[in-house]
Structures are given as C-alpha cells and as structure tokens.
Design a protein around this motif. Structure first.
Motif, PDB file in Angstrom:
ATOM      1  N   GLY A 279      25.641  39.451  36.416  1.00 21.14           N
ATOM      2  CA  GLY A 279      25.336  38.775  37.672  1.00 21.14           C
ATOM      3  C   GLY A 279      25.589  37.273  37.661  1.00 21.14           C
ATOM      4  O   GLY A 279      25.354  36.589  38.655  1.00 21.14           O
TER       5      GLY A 279
ATOM      6  N   THR B   3      28.462  35.413  37.542  1.00 19.86           N
ATOM      7  CA  THR B   3      29.486  34.933  38.477  1.00 19.86           C
ATOM      8  C   THR B   3      29.035  35.144  39.919  1.00 19.86           C
ATOM      9  O   THR B   3      29.305  34.317  40.789  1.00 19.86           O
ATOM     10  CB  THR B   3      30.837  35.642  38.208  1.00 19.86           C
ATOM     11  OG1 THR B   3      31.278  35.266  36.897  1.00 19.86           O
ATOM     12  CG2 THR B   3      31.887  35.229  39.214  1.00 19.86           C
ATOM     13  N   THR B   4      28.305  36.216  40.174  1.00 21.84           N
ATOM     14  CA  THR B   4      27.754  36.445  41.515  1.00 21.84           C
ATOM     15  C   THR B   4      26.819  35.296  41.893  1.00 21.84           C
ATOM     16  O   THR B   4      26.896  34.753  42.999  1.00 21.84           O
ATOM     17  CB  THR B   4      26.995  37.788  41.580  1.00 21.84           C
ATOM     18  OG1 THR B   4      27.905  38.835  41.257  1.00 21.84           O
ATOM     19  CG2 THR B   4      26.407  38.029  42.958  1.00 21.84           C
TER      20      THR B   4
ATOM     21  N   ASN C 271      28.813  32.254  42.671  1.00 20.41           N
ATOM     22  CA  ASN C 271      29.453  32.380  43.982  1.00 20.41           C
ATOM     23  C   ASN C 271      28.459  32.213  45.135  1.00 20.41           C
ATOM     24  O   ASN C 271      28.834  31.758  46.220  1.00 20.41           O
ATOM     25  CB  ASN C 271      30.186  33.722  44.096  1.00 20.41           C
ATOM     26  CG  ASN C 271      31.494  33.723  43.332  1.00 20.41           C
ATOM     27  OD1 ASN C 271      32.149  32.692  43.216  1.00 20.41           O
ATOM     28  ND2 ASN C 271      31.875  34.867  42.801  1.00 20.41           N
TER      29      ASN C 271
ATOM     30  N   ILE D 138      29.494  33.936  48.564  1.00 19.89           N
ATOM     31  CA  ILE D 138      28.693  35.135  48.830  1.00 19.89           C
ATOM     32  C   ILE D 138      27.437  34.684  49.559  1.00 19.89           C
ATOM     33  O   ILE D 138      26.793  33.719  49.147  1.00 19.89           O
ATOM     34  CB  ILE D 138      28.307  35.865  47.517  1.00 19.89           C
ATOM     35  CG1 ILE D 138      29.561  36.377  46.793  1.00 19.89           C
ATOM     36  CG2 ILE D 138      27.350  37.022  47.797  1.00 19.89           C
ATOM     37  CD1 ILE D 138      29.285  37.027  45.449  1.00 19.89           C
TER      38      ILE D 138
ATOM     39  N   GLY E  27      21.421  41.306  36.719  1.00 19.42           N
ATOM     40  CA  GLY E  27      21.143  40.550  37.943  1.00 19.42           C
ATOM     41  C   GLY E  27      19.862  39.746  37.921  1.00 19.42           C
ATOM     42  O   GLY E  27      19.453  39.196  38.945  1.00 19.42           O
TER      43      GLY E  27
END
Length: 199
Positions: free
Chosen positions: A20, A22-23, A26, A32, A189
């Motif tokens: 999680g 890079t999420t 972003n 995102i 995450g």
C-alpha cells in the motif's frame, strides 16, 4: 493510515510489493481520491485539491522524462507551466542542474544520458520550483547497486540542502535506513510501525 510528518522531515514508506505504500503516496499526490478521512498540508486541507494545485515535486519510478526535449527543457517544464519569466526559468534551471551535478549538460537529449543522469534530471525537475513537499516513488530501483548507493548519498545531501519535506517509497530496507529521518513500515494497507532508523 494515520501519519504526521514534520516540515523538512525525510520519511520513508517501507514495505513489500502490494503493502500500500505507492497507493498512499498517490493519495498524497492527489492521483487517487480519498474515500474517507482527510489530508492536511500544514493547516490546509488538500483532500479534494487536484494534483496540480498541491504544489508538490514528484519523482516517478520510471523518471517520466520527455524524450523529445533536452535536459534543460525537461527541467524547465514545471516553471513554464507555472508562468515563470524566461529569465527566471533560465536562472533556476542553471542553478538546479549545477546542484545535481549536471551543469553543462542542459542541451543533451534524454537518450544520450546514463541511468544515473536521467535520475538527476528527474530530481532537478521535481525541485526546480521550490516545492515544500517532494514525493519519490522507488526512484532508484532501476539503477545498479553501486550507482544506487551513490545516489542515496546524493539524495540525502540534496534533502539537507533544500530542506523540503520528503516522502519516499521503497521496499529496500537498507535504502530506508540510509536515507530516512523516520521509517513508516506498511503491511496490507496499514502502518504497522513508525520509528527512526536507530529506534
């Protein structure tokens, strides 16, 4: 995820692929959208601001350079987009290319550069407009071991010179320990630990 990052701090998001990190990067960048919660830059809620209004410098894993432009034009791009004068653009590009040891290479094409030089161009482009926050998504992963270690030292020196808040993504534990003021370890995450390299 709940994480406070101090102004000027270098924080690394560390974890395996799919954790999680890079999420989360972003989400900070605005690529995102948040489903819940909020994102603050200082006192300013940027949760619903588009990426170009967040005033962030971003270094991508694949560098995302424009192959048809020279080194100088690549670095100048964010300044043009922000309406800087030609004189100011020229001075800033010159100064930042010197700071990443690319002085004199402004006219080179991107395909004439080594991997390390391309990495420096991407860095120069991310910092040329003096962003308060710089985001880096595994920017050294494409480099060989020796060059990666050299670039880690350069990144740390550049961070100390600029004083910008930096959020860095990697799965490389040694890289995180070398670069960071604090490391945020991610798994599935979630943040599972946040501490200093020596902590």
């Amino acid at each position: 995820v709940s994480l406070d990052i101090k102004a000027g701090e270098f924080v690394t998001l560390l974890g395996p692929s799919g954790s999680g990190k890079t999420t989360l990067l972003n989400i900070i960048a605005g690529f995102i959208s948040l489903e819940s919660g909020g994102l603050l830059f200082g006192d300013r809620d940027v949760s619903h601001l588009p990426p170009h209004r967040r005033e962030l410098g971003m270094v991508f894993q694949n560098y995302a350079l424009f192959p048809h432009m020279s080194v100088a034009r690549n670095v100048e791009f964010p300044l043009r987009a922000r309406g800087f004068s030609a004189t100011e653009r020229r001075e800033r590009v010159q100064r930042v290319l010197e700071s990443v040891r690319l002085g004199g290479l402004g006219d080179r094409r991107i395909n004439e550069l080594s991997g390390g030089q391309r990495q420096r161009v991407a860095l120069a482009r991310a910092v040329v407009f003096d962003p308060k926050i710089i985001l880096m998504d595994e920017p050294l992963s494409a480099l060989d071991k020796q060059l990666r270690e050299e670039m880690q030292i350069e990144l740390r020196q550049l961070h100390e010179k600029l004083g910008a808040t930096t959020v860095y993504v990697t799965h490389d534990q040694r890289e995180a320990l070398t670069l960071s003021d604090r490391i945020a370890v991610m798994k599935d995450g979630r943040l599972v630990q946040v501490d200093t390299p020596s902590g």
